[in-house]
Write a protein that holds these residues in place. Structure first.
Motif, PDB file in Angstrom:
ATOM      1  N   SER A   1      32.695  -4.469  14.781  1.00  0.00           N
ATOM      2  CA  SER A   1      31.850  -4.336  15.970  1.00  0.00           C
ATOM      3  C   SER A   1      32.264  -5.411  16.957  1.00  0.00           C
ATOM      4  O   SER A   1      32.759  -6.468  16.566  1.00  0.00           O
ATOM      5  CB  SER A   1      30.374  -4.470  15.606  1.00  0.00           C
ATOM      6  N   VAL A   2      32.078  -5.115  18.236  1.00  0.00           N
ATOM      7  CA  VAL A   2      32.406  -6.071  19.293  1.00  0.00           C
ATOM      8  C   VAL A   2      31.205  -6.200  20.217  1.00  0.00           C
ATOM      9  O   VAL A   2      30.418  -5.261  20.355  1.00  0.00           O
ATOM     10  CB  VAL A   2      33.654  -5.643  20.097  1.00  0.00           C
TER      11      VAL A   2
ATOM     12  N   PHE B   1      37.279 -10.223  20.509  1.00  0.00           N
ATOM     13  CA  PHE B   1      36.808 -10.773  19.252  1.00  0.00           C
ATOM     14  C   PHE B   1      35.872  -9.762  18.612  1.00  0.00           C
ATOM     15  O   PHE B   1      35.103  -9.093  19.305  1.00  0.00           O
ATOM     16  CB  PHE B   1      36.080 -12.100  19.481  1.00  0.00           C
ATOM     17  N   CYS B   2      35.939  -9.639  17.291  1.00  0.00           N
ATOM     18  CA  CYS B   2      35.086  -8.676  16.604  1.00  0.00           C
ATOM     19  C   CYS B   2      34.572  -9.266  15.299  1.00  0.00           C
ATOM     20  O   CYS B   2      35.072 -10.268  14.807  1.00  0.00           O
ATOM     21  CB  CYS B   2      35.843  -7.384  16.343  1.00  0.00           C
ATOM     22  N   ARG B   3      33.550  -8.636  14.769  1.00  0.00           N
ATOM     23  CA  ARG B   3      33.037  -8.943  13.444  1.00  0.00           C
ATOM     24  C   ARG B   3      33.508  -7.820  12.529  1.00  0.00           C
ATOM     25  O   ARG B   3      33.488  -6.658  12.923  1.00  0.00           O
ATOM     26  CB  ARG B   3      31.514  -9.015  13.460  1.00  0.00           C
ATOM     27  N   ALA B   4      33.912  -8.176  11.321  1.00  0.00           N
ATOM     28  CA  ALA B   4      34.454  -7.174  10.404  1.00  0.00           C
ATOM     29  C   ALA B   4      33.709  -7.206   9.083  1.00  0.00           C
ATOM     30  O   ALA B   4      33.283  -8.261   8.620  1.00  0.00           O
ATOM     31  CB  ALA B   4      35.943  -7.441  10.164  1.00  0.00           C
ATOM     32  N   GLU B   5      33.556  -6.035   8.493  1.00  0.00           N
ATOM     33  CA  GLU B   5      32.973  -5.891   7.163  1.00  0.00           C
ATOM     34  C   GLU B   5      33.915  -5.054   6.322  1.00  0.00           C
ATOM     35  O   GLU B   5      34.420  -4.023   6.776  1.00  0.00           O
ATOM     36  CB  GLU B   5      31.615  -5.193   7.223  1.00  0.00           C
ATOM     37  N   LEU B   6      34.139  -5.519   5.087  1.00  0.00           N
ATOM     38  CA  LEU B   6      34.965  -4.788   4.137  1.00  0.00           C
ATOM     39  C   LEU B   6      34.070  -4.326   2.991  1.00  0.00           C
ATOM     40  O   LEU B   6      33.242  -5.101   2.511  1.00  0.00           O
ATOM     41  CB  LEU B   6      36.068  -5.688   3.551  1.00  0.00           C
ATOM     42  N   ALA B   7      34.232  -3.106   2.561  1.00  0.00           N
ATOM     43  CA  ALA B   7      33.456  -2.598   1.419  1.00  0.00           C
ATOM     44  C   ALA B   7      34.204  -2.957   0.143  1.00  0.00           C
ATOM     45  O   ALA B   7      35.173  -2.303  -0.228  1.00  0.00           O
ATOM     46  CB  ALA B   7      33.264  -1.101   1.534  1.00  0.00           C
TER      47      ALA B   7
ATOM     48  N   GLY C   1      31.070  -6.238  23.357  1.00  0.00           N
ATOM     49  CA  GLY C   1      31.162  -5.384  24.537  1.00  0.00           C
ATOM     50  C   GLY C   1      30.575  -3.993  24.346  1.00  0.00           C
ATOM     51  O   GLY C   1      30.270  -3.313  25.323  1.00  0.00           O
ATOM     52  N   TYR C   2      30.420  -3.564  23.096  1.00  0.00           N
ATOM     53  CA  TYR C   2      29.866  -2.241  22.795  1.00  0.00           C
ATOM     54  C   TYR C   2      28.807  -2.380  21.714  1.00  0.00           C
ATOM     55  O   TYR C   2      29.026  -2.018  20.554  1.00  0.00           O
ATOM     56  CB  TYR C   2      30.980  -1.270  22.350  1.00  0.00           C
ATOM     57  N   PRO C   3      27.634  -2.920  22.083  1.00  0.00           N
ATOM     58  CA  PRO C   3      26.587  -3.125  21.078  1.00  0.00           C
ATOM     59  C   PRO C   3      26.165  -1.799  20.435  1.00  0.00           C
ATOM     60  O   PRO C   3      26.067  -0.781  21.104  1.00  0.00           O
ATOM     61  CB  PRO C   3      25.426  -3.743  21.863  1.00  0.00           C
ATOM     62  N   GLY C   4      25.972  -1.841  19.129  1.00  0.00           N
ATOM     63  CA  GLY C   4      25.537  -0.653  18.410  1.00  0.00           C
ATOM     64  C   GLY C   4      26.667   0.283  18.019  1.00  0.00           C
ATOM     65  O   GLY C   4      26.452   1.232  17.282  1.00  0.00           O
ATOM     66  N   ARG C   5      27.879   0.047  18.489  1.00  0.00           N
ATOM     67  CA  ARG C   5      29.019   0.898  18.136  1.00  0.00           C
ATOM     68  C   ARG C   5      29.808   0.251  17.009  1.00  0.00           C
ATOM     69  O   ARG C   5      29.956  -0.965  16.955  1.00  0.00           O
ATOM     70  CB  ARG C   5      29.949   1.089  19.338  1.00  0.00           C
ATOM     71  N   THR C   6      30.332   1.085  16.139  1.00  0.00           N
ATOM     72  CA  THR C   6      31.157   0.613  15.035  1.00  0.00           C
ATOM     73  C   THR C   6      32.530   1.265  15.150  1.00  0.00           C
ATOM     74  O   THR C   6      32.632   2.448  15.441  1.00  0.00           O
ATOM     75  CB  THR C   6      30.514   0.990  13.687  1.00  0.00           C
ATOM     76  N   PHE C   7      33.550   0.483  14.913  1.00  0.00           N
ATOM     77  CA  PHE C   7      34.930   0.966  14.931  1.00  0.00           C
ATOM     78  C   PHE C   7      35.477   0.832  13.521  1.00  0.00           C
ATOM     79  O   PHE C   7      35.228  -0.171  12.848  1.00  0.00           O
ATOM     80  CB  PHE C   7      35.768   0.160  15.927  1.00  0.00           C
ATOM     81  N   THR C   8      36.223   1.816  13.078  1.00  0.00           N
ATOM     82  CA  THR C   8      36.714   1.789  11.698  1.00  0.00           C
ATOM     83  C   THR C   8      38.221   1.598  11.649  1.00  0.00           C
ATOM     84  O   THR C   8      38.937   1.900  12.599  1.00  0.00           O
ATOM     85  CB  THR C   8      36.366   3.093  10.948  1.00  0.00           C
ATOM     86  N   GLY C   9      38.634   1.113  10.517  1.00  0.00           N
ATOM     87  CA  GLY C   9      40.051   0.933  10.256  1.00  0.00           C
ATOM     88  C   GLY C   9      40.278   0.859   8.764  1.00  0.00           C
ATOM     89  O   GLY C   9      39.338   1.013   7.980  1.00  0.00           O
ATOM     90  N   GLN C  10      41.507   0.606   8.378  1.00  0.00           N
ATOM     91  CA  GLN C  10      41.853   0.481   6.967  1.00  0.00           C
ATOM     92  C   GLN C  10      42.727  -0.750   6.776  1.00  0.00           C
ATOM     93  O   GLN C  10      43.532  -1.091   7.646  1.00  0.00           O
ATOM     94  CB  GLN C  10      42.627   1.713   6.462  1.00  0.00           C
TER      95      GLN C  10
END
Length: 158
Positions: A93-94, A138-144, A96-105
């Motif tokens: 999440s960033v 800048f972003c915050r990241a979460e890994l499962a 600049g876009y509150p409430g939006r989540t961006f995914t990656g691998q």
């Protein structure tokens, strides 16, 4: 004698035509070398040269970014080294876009631990089909990992 003179003029004109063809071919090669092409689609973010400047081979003239997929480098604590596998999902999440989540691998794990921070580097590829994310954000990241989510400190997208 007039026939010989006419033939000499024809031969001279033919030689001039051949020279002109060679000059045209050389000019066409130079023109072809003025076109700069990238091997991928992207957006020019920095121009390092001005139009009409001469440049040699290998000299960078622009910086191009393909924003459809961006890299994210994260420092993961040593305790979670074995839990992070290639291909696992990264949620970001960033501000600049509150409430939006961006995914990656996760695309890469660097197997060397930083002895000061006791972390290792993990690189993820973020999907950015709408082009909302930009290099340098800048972003915050979460890994499962291990049935929990590992939240990492804010990192800069590269």
């Amino acid at each position: 004698m007039q026939a010989d003179l006419a033939q000499a003029q024809v031969d001279a004109a033919t030689a001039q035509v051949e020279q002109a063809k060679a000059a045209l071919e050389g000019a066409q090669m130079q023109l072809d070398n003025t076109e700069v092409k990238a091997p991928f689609d992207g957006v020019v973010v920095v121009k390092m040269m001005h139009e009409s400047e001469n440049v040699g081979p290998g000299v960078p003239v622009v910086r191009i970014v393909n924003q459809s997929r961006l890299r994210l480098k994260m420092n993961v604590p040593e305790a979670h080294f074995g839990e992070v596998d290639l291909g696992i999902t990264v949620l970001t999440s960033v501000d600049g876009y509150p409430g939006r989540t961006f995914t990656g691998q996760v695309a890469r794990k660097v197997p060397a631990i930083d002895s000061r921070s006791r972390t290792f580097i993990v690189e993820a590829v973020l999907q950015n089909p709408e082009g909302l994310l930009a290099e340098g954000m800048f972003c915050r990241a979460e890994l499962a990992v291990s049935y929990t989510h590992l939240t990492l400190p804010t990192k800069r997208i590269v």
